[in-house]
Design an enzyme around this catalytic site. Sequence first.
Site, mmCIF file in Angstrom:
data_model
loop_
_atom_site.group_PDB
_atom_site.id
_atom_site.type_symbol
_atom_site.label_atom_id
_atom_site.label_comp_id
_atom_site.label_asym_id
_atom_site.label_seq_id
_atom_site.Cartn_x
_atom_site.Cartn_y
_atom_site.Cartn_z
ATOM 1 N N GLU A 88 0.901 -1.054 0.028
ATOM 2 C CA GLU A 88 -0.071 -0.048 0.079
ATOM 3 C C GLU A 88 1.001 1.243 -0.145
ATOM 4 O OE1 GLU A 88 0.665 1.574 3.082
ATOM 5 O OE2 GLU A 88 1.682 -0.098 3.666
ATOM 6 N N GLU A 123 4.402 -0.426 1.681
ATOM 7 C CA GLU A 123 4.495 -0.740 0.098
ATOM 8 C C GLU A 123 4.579 -2.026 -0.277
ATOM 9 O OE1 GLU A 123 7.782 3.236 -0.163
ATOM 10 O OE2 GLU A 123 8.512 1.083 -1.006
#
Length: 352
Positions: free
Chosen positions: A175, A318
Amino acid sequence: MKLLTETIHRVQPVDRALLAEAQKLLDNKTKPLGALGRLEEFARRFAAITGNMAPDTAHKVIYTFAGDHGVVEEGVSAFPKEVTPQMVLNILRGGAGVNVLARHSGVVVRVVDIGVDHDFGLVPELVVRKVARGTRNFAKGPAMTREEAVASLEVGISLAFEAKERGVAMLGTGEMGIGNTTPSSAILAVLSGKSAREVTHRGTGINDAALENKIRVIEQGLAINRPDPRDPLDVLAKVGGLEIAGIAGLVLGAAACRIPVVVDGFISTAGALIACELQPLAREYLFAAHESVEIGHRFMLERLGAEPILDLQFRLGEGTGAALAMGLIEAGVKVLKEMASFAEAGVTEGEY
């Protein structure tokens, strides 16, 4: 809503007989019983999830969902919201932490714009599935409508189904969204019954005063919105995030398609929590990549019954932890596929 409902009903328990079959194969490899520890667990679970005793692991993909958060206006992050699109572009150029670690592990990274408050235009490789231009400020009202939450879940489900069609062997979650530890902590507080103070940490590295403000903002949001812990969609819509919903959908879709899914850190696990509240069987398809330094992450993992593969004191997100963990899971599968049995190697078995 139809896709979400059908996907939830499609998830089935992992076959225990397949787990036993995979373990029997591992026990016949040229080693003492259990000598490769958790690698054997990874191999056993991967084989049982896929229904294949010699599964392919070549095609590994991390979906990094990106979305903005209205609650950032309350000063809960060390970074401004403009960093979300800037980091999306950085990941697309291959310059982020997740890119480096994914290259190391032979993993493809795909970035999904599910809710960034920015017009990217025609950017090669960006998967555009924008549901809204970020969430609203949940300190003042619901972050999303219920319809937006469902639409975001169905984005993740659709991506999992597309991955199945392309022959993806393993999925990972990631994310990017400035401020997203705040909704993640809020989700955990509702579902666990713990206080905001117990589950809220520093995110991007905020100072003591900012942390106190962050806790206050979450408490205010919970008081105003009164999310129902018995209704995961209500929790997601009122205090969640678009990218968190996308991750939850990817988890549900992967489980329905019998694809192992490697969940990254704190924010990704918030998405996995929503998925498993909607369909508890989904947890059988999860691998927890690592334990974050965010204090709430341990509570999330405990609720999921998941033991993290790594503990490297990460707090980047991430999909960085997922990238590394995928390599270890693949190593376990290669033991199952490539290591010689006692009979093949002409080695005398031990007596137990």
